[in-house]
Design a protein around this motif. Structure first.
Motif, PDB file in Angstrom:
ATOM      1  N   VAL A   1       0.876  -1.173   0.000  1.00 41.33           N
ATOM      2  CA  VAL A   1       0.000   0.000   0.000  1.00 41.33           C
ATOM      3  C   VAL A   1       0.911   1.221   0.000  1.00 41.33           C
ATOM      4  N   GLN A   2       0.647   2.136  -0.930  1.00 40.91           N
ATOM      5  CA  GLN A   2       1.441   3.354  -1.012  1.00 40.91           C
ATOM      6  C   GLN A   2       0.513   4.525  -1.288  1.00 40.91           C
ATOM      7  N   ALA A   3       0.767   5.641  -0.622  1.00 40.97           N
ATOM      8  CA  ALA A   3      -0.040   6.843  -0.805  1.00 40.97           C
ATOM      9  C   ALA A   3       0.866   8.063  -0.677  1.00 40.97           C
ATOM     10  N   GLU A   4       0.407   9.159  -1.229  1.00 38.49           N
ATOM     11  CA  GLU A   4       1.180  10.401  -1.187  1.00 38.49           C
ATOM     12  C   GLU A   4       0.367  11.469  -0.472  1.00 38.49           C
ATOM     13  N   ARG A   5       0.986  12.096   0.506  1.00 40.47           N
ATOM     14  CA  ARG A   5       0.364  13.229   1.194  1.00 40.47           C
ATOM     15  C   ARG A   5       1.255  14.433   0.931  1.00 40.47           C
ATOM     16  N   ARG A   6       0.754  15.358   0.143  1.00 39.87           N
ATOM     17  CA  ARG A   6       1.556  16.501  -0.288  1.00 39.87           C
ATOM     18  C   ARG A   6       1.366  17.704   0.622  1.00 39.87           C
ATOM     19  N   TYR A   7       2.442  18.451   0.754  1.00 36.88           N
ATOM     20  CA  TYR A   7       2.411  19.705   1.505  1.00 36.88           C
ATOM     21  C   TYR A   7       2.063  20.822   0.543  1.00 36.88           C
ATOM     22  N   ALA A   8       1.018  21.563   0.849  1.00 39.02           N
ATOM     23  CA  ALA A   8       0.577  22.645  -0.031  1.00 39.02           C
ATOM     24  C   ALA A   8       1.299  23.936   0.333  1.00 39.02           C
ATOM     25  N   ARG A   9       2.236  24.309  -0.511  1.00 41.31           N
ATOM     26  CA  ARG A   9       2.968  25.561  -0.294  1.00 41.31           C
ATOM     27  C   ARG A   9       2.188  26.703  -0.937  1.00 41.31           C
ATOM     28  N   THR A  10       2.120  27.822  -0.244  1.00 46.71           N
ATOM     29  CA  THR A  10       1.416  28.987  -0.758  1.00 46.71           C
ATOM     30  C   THR A  10       2.349  30.188  -0.701  1.00 46.71           C
ATOM     31  N   ASP A  11       2.496  30.870  -1.826  1.00 47.25           N
ATOM     32  CA  ASP A  11       3.344  32.063  -1.867  1.00 47.25           C
ATOM     33  C   ASP A  11       2.747  33.147  -0.972  1.00 47.25           C
ATOM     34  N   GLY A  12       3.604  33.871  -0.310  1.00 51.00           N
ATOM     35  CA  GLY A  12       3.163  34.964   0.542  1.00 51.00           C
ATOM     36  C   GLY A  12       2.666  34.504   1.907  1.00 51.00           C
ATOM     37  N   ARG A  13       2.854  33.244   2.203  1.00 48.45           N
ATOM     38  CA  ARG A  13       2.373  32.702   3.474  1.00 48.45           C
ATOM     39  C   ARG A  13       3.561  32.069   4.204  1.00 48.45           C
ATOM     40  N   THR A  14       3.737  32.428   5.465  1.00 47.24           N
ATOM     41  CA  THR A  14       4.843  31.913   6.266  1.00 47.24           C
ATOM     42  C   THR A  14       4.354  30.789   7.166  1.00 47.24           C
ATOM     43  N   ALA A  15       5.061  29.683   7.138  1.00 51.25           N
ATOM     44  CA  ALA A  15       4.719  28.559   8.016  1.00 51.25           C
ATOM     45  C   ALA A  15       5.551  28.696   9.287  1.00 51.25           C
ATOM     46  N   HIS A  16       4.896  28.802  10.415  1.00 48.38           N
ATOM     47  CA  HIS A  16       5.596  28.918  11.690  1.00 48.38           C
ATOM     48  C   HIS A  16       5.847  27.559  12.314  1.00 48.38           C
ATOM     49  N   ARG A  17       5.033  26.609  11.957  1.00 45.44           N
ATOM     50  CA  ARG A  17       5.208  25.264  12.501  1.00 45.44           C
ATOM     51  C   ARG A  17       4.591  24.269  11.517  1.00 45.44           C
ATOM     52  N   VAL A  18       5.357  23.240  11.143  1.00 42.22           N
ATOM     53  CA  VAL A  18       4.862  22.177  10.271  1.00 42.22           C
ATOM     54  C   VAL A  18       5.193  20.861  10.973  1.00 42.22           C
ATOM     55  N   GLU A  19       4.214  20.288  11.653  1.00 47.20           N
ATOM     56  CA  GLU A  19       4.440  19.077  12.443  1.00 47.20           C
ATOM     57  C   GLU A  19       3.798  17.843  11.832  1.00 47.20           C
ATOM     58  N   ARG A  20       2.811  18.042  10.960  1.00 47.48           N
ATOM     59  CA  ARG A  20       2.171  16.882  10.355  1.00 47.48           C
ATOM     60  C   ARG A  20       3.096  16.280   9.315  1.00 47.48           C
ATOM     61  N   ALA A  21       3.027  14.970   9.158  1.00 44.52           N
ATOM     62  CA  ALA A  21       3.918  14.264   8.242  1.00 44.52           C
ATOM     63  C   ALA A  21       3.433  14.395   6.800  1.00 44.52           C
ATOM     64  N   TYR A  22       4.370  14.656   5.891  1.00 41.68           N
ATOM     65  CA  TYR A  22       4.078  14.747   4.473  1.00 41.68           C
ATOM     66  C   TYR A  22       5.065  13.873   3.737  1.00 41.68           C
TER      67      TYR A  22
END
Length: 164
Positions: free
Chosen positions: A67-88
């Motif tokens: 079983v294989q799946a992809e969970r992508r991180y959605a990057r958005t221009d002009g937006r700062t990520a202060h914390r990214v803890e979920r797995a991608y």
């Protein structure tokens, strides 16, 4: 606010991961799984939160279920990520399935982030009634398990996956 060097190091590490793409690509994660067995076969239940149904691949070959799946991180221009803890990244699990199960008849359902896979017993491994003769006389049929094996032979995860 007091200076916390460990918090600063953690934030710097997260920023570096985001800057070099480590948070969204290259990571291989092993999603949690429950494996149950009954007379009908195996049932594997995997947690795949945030995964789209079309991003799931299931392959069955040579007594192996992958079983294989992809969970992508959605990057958005002009937006700062202060914390990214979920797995991608890529979520993957591989299971060794005993021959008494029929990998040609695998069924899968995906509902609210939970993937349920059913692998039926093969017809050769199904219980069936066998007539026993004694002195030329037929006796009542007895049910036997054609593939009697010790318990604990359900699908076993194989290999290891790195967690980010």
């Amino acid at each position: 606010m007091r200076f916390d060097p460990f918090r600063e190091i953690e934030e710097l590490t997260q920023r570096m991961d985001r800057a070099f793409g480590q948070a969204s690509s290259g990571a291989r994660l092993a999603p949690p799984v429950d494996v149950h067995e009954d007379e009908q076969g195996l049932e594997l239940t995997l947690d795949l939160p945030g995964v789209q149904p079309d991003a799931i691949q299931i392959e069955a070959e040579n007594n192996t279920l992958t079983v294989q799946a992809e969970r992508r991180y959605a990057r958005t221009d002009g937006r700062t990520a202060h914390r990214v803890e979920r797995a991608y990244g890529t979520l993957a699990r591989t299971f060794s399935v005993p021959a008494k199960y029929d990998l040609t008849k695998v069924e899968a359902d995906f509902d609210h982030g939970t993937l349920t896979i059913r692998v039926p017993r093969s017809e050769a491994a199904q219980k069936r009634a066998v007539t026993v003769r004694s002195g030329g006389q037929l006796t009542a049929p007895k049910t036997v398990d054609a593939a009697a094996q010790p318990s604990g032979n359900a699908a076993q995860p194989s290999g290891t996956a790195q967690q980010a």
